[in-house]
Scaffold this motif. Structure first.
Motif, short mmCIF file in Angstrom:
data_model
loop_
_atom_site.label_atom_id
_atom_site.label_comp_id
_atom_site.label_asym_id
_atom_site.label_seq_id
_atom_site.Cartn_x
_atom_site.Cartn_y
_atom_site.Cartn_z
N VAL A 17 0.90 -1.67 -0.15
CA VAL A 17 -0.06 -0.13 -0.36
C VAL A 17 0.58 1.09 0.02
O VAL A 17 1.82 2.04 0.99
CB VAL A 17 -1.08 0.55 1.19
CG1 VAL A 17 -2.14 1.14 0.86
CG2 VAL A 17 -1.56 -1.28 1.31
N ASN A 23 -5.06 6.37 -0.02
CA ASN A 23 -6.18 5.73 -0.06
C ASN A 23 -6.59 5.93 -1.37
O ASN A 23 -7.62 5.97 -1.51
CB ASN A 23 -7.20 6.29 0.80
CG ASN A 23 -7.06 5.78 1.80
OD1 ASN A 23 -6.16 4.92 2.16
ND2 ASN A 23 -7.74 6.15 3.63
N GLY A 27 -3.67 -1.09 -4.25
CA GLY A 27 -3.36 -1.69 -3.18
C GLY A 27 -4.94 -1.60 -1.95
O GLY A 27 -5.41 -2.25 -1.90
N TYR A 28 -5.11 -0.22 -2.22
CA TYR A 28 -6.38 0.31 -1.79
C TYR A 28 -7.41 0.09 -1.85
O TYR A 28 -8.17 -0.54 -1.41
CB TYR A 28 -6.16 1.86 -0.95
CG TYR A 28 -6.86 2.48 -0.20
CD1 TYR A 28 -7.51 2.26 1.31
CD2 TYR A 28 -8.33 2.90 -0.89
CE1 TYR A 28 -8.54 2.34 1.79
CE2 TYR A 28 -9.21 2.80 -0.16
CZ TYR A 28 -9.92 3.07 1.12
OH TYR A 28 -10.47 3.80 1.88
N ARG A 31 -7.90 -3.65 -1.27
CA ARG A 31 -8.32 -3.81 0.15
C ARG A 31 -9.93 -3.90 -0.15
O ARG A 31 -10.89 -4.65 1.07
CB ARG A 31 -7.42 -3.57 0.97
CG ARG A 31 -6.08 -4.08 1.23
CD ARG A 31 -4.27 -3.09 1.69
NE ARG A 31 -3.97 -4.22 1.95
CZ ARG A 31 -3.11 -4.45 1.17
NH1 ARG A 31 -3.47 -4.43 -0.40
NH2 ARG A 31 -2.04 -4.37 1.34
#
Length: 103
Positions: A17, A23, A27-28, A31
């Motif tokens: 991340v 954000n 990666g964010y 998730r």
């Protein structure tokens, strides 16, 4: 379902991340998508299972840098003329805040 959960969890453990993007990085996003997709006990049809398998393979290839190793870059610059590190700085949240402050 449990097998899919474990496979995607293994991918997420390998996926970093980027803290500099607050954000806004892949990666964010992965998730968040993982959380919504596996939030309940859902029944997965055969068609959905094939789609999930394709998603897993694509993410696994990204994590393992399959295409990066198969097709190595000859040049260190990008189409903008910036290096990879410079591109990372331009895409950071700090730079975005700086640009917004300038405007």
């Amino acid at each position: 379902m449990s097998q899919n959960y474990k496979r995607f969890l293994a991918i997420l453990e390998k996926w970093p991340v980027d803290k500099s993007k607050n954000n806004r990085d892949l990666g964010y996003f992965l998730r968040e998508k993982f959380t919504t997709q596996f939030s309940g006990a859902q029944i997965v049809s055969t068609k959905d299972q094939k789609h999930i398998e394709k998603q897993f393979e694509a993410l696994d290839n990204l994590v393992k840098n399959v295409h990066h190793e198969k097709y190595p870059r000859k040049f260190t610059s990008t189409s903008t003329g910036l290096t990879g590190e410079q591109c990372k700085q331009v895409l950071s949240s700090e730079f975005l805040e700086y640009i917004n402050a300038e405007n």
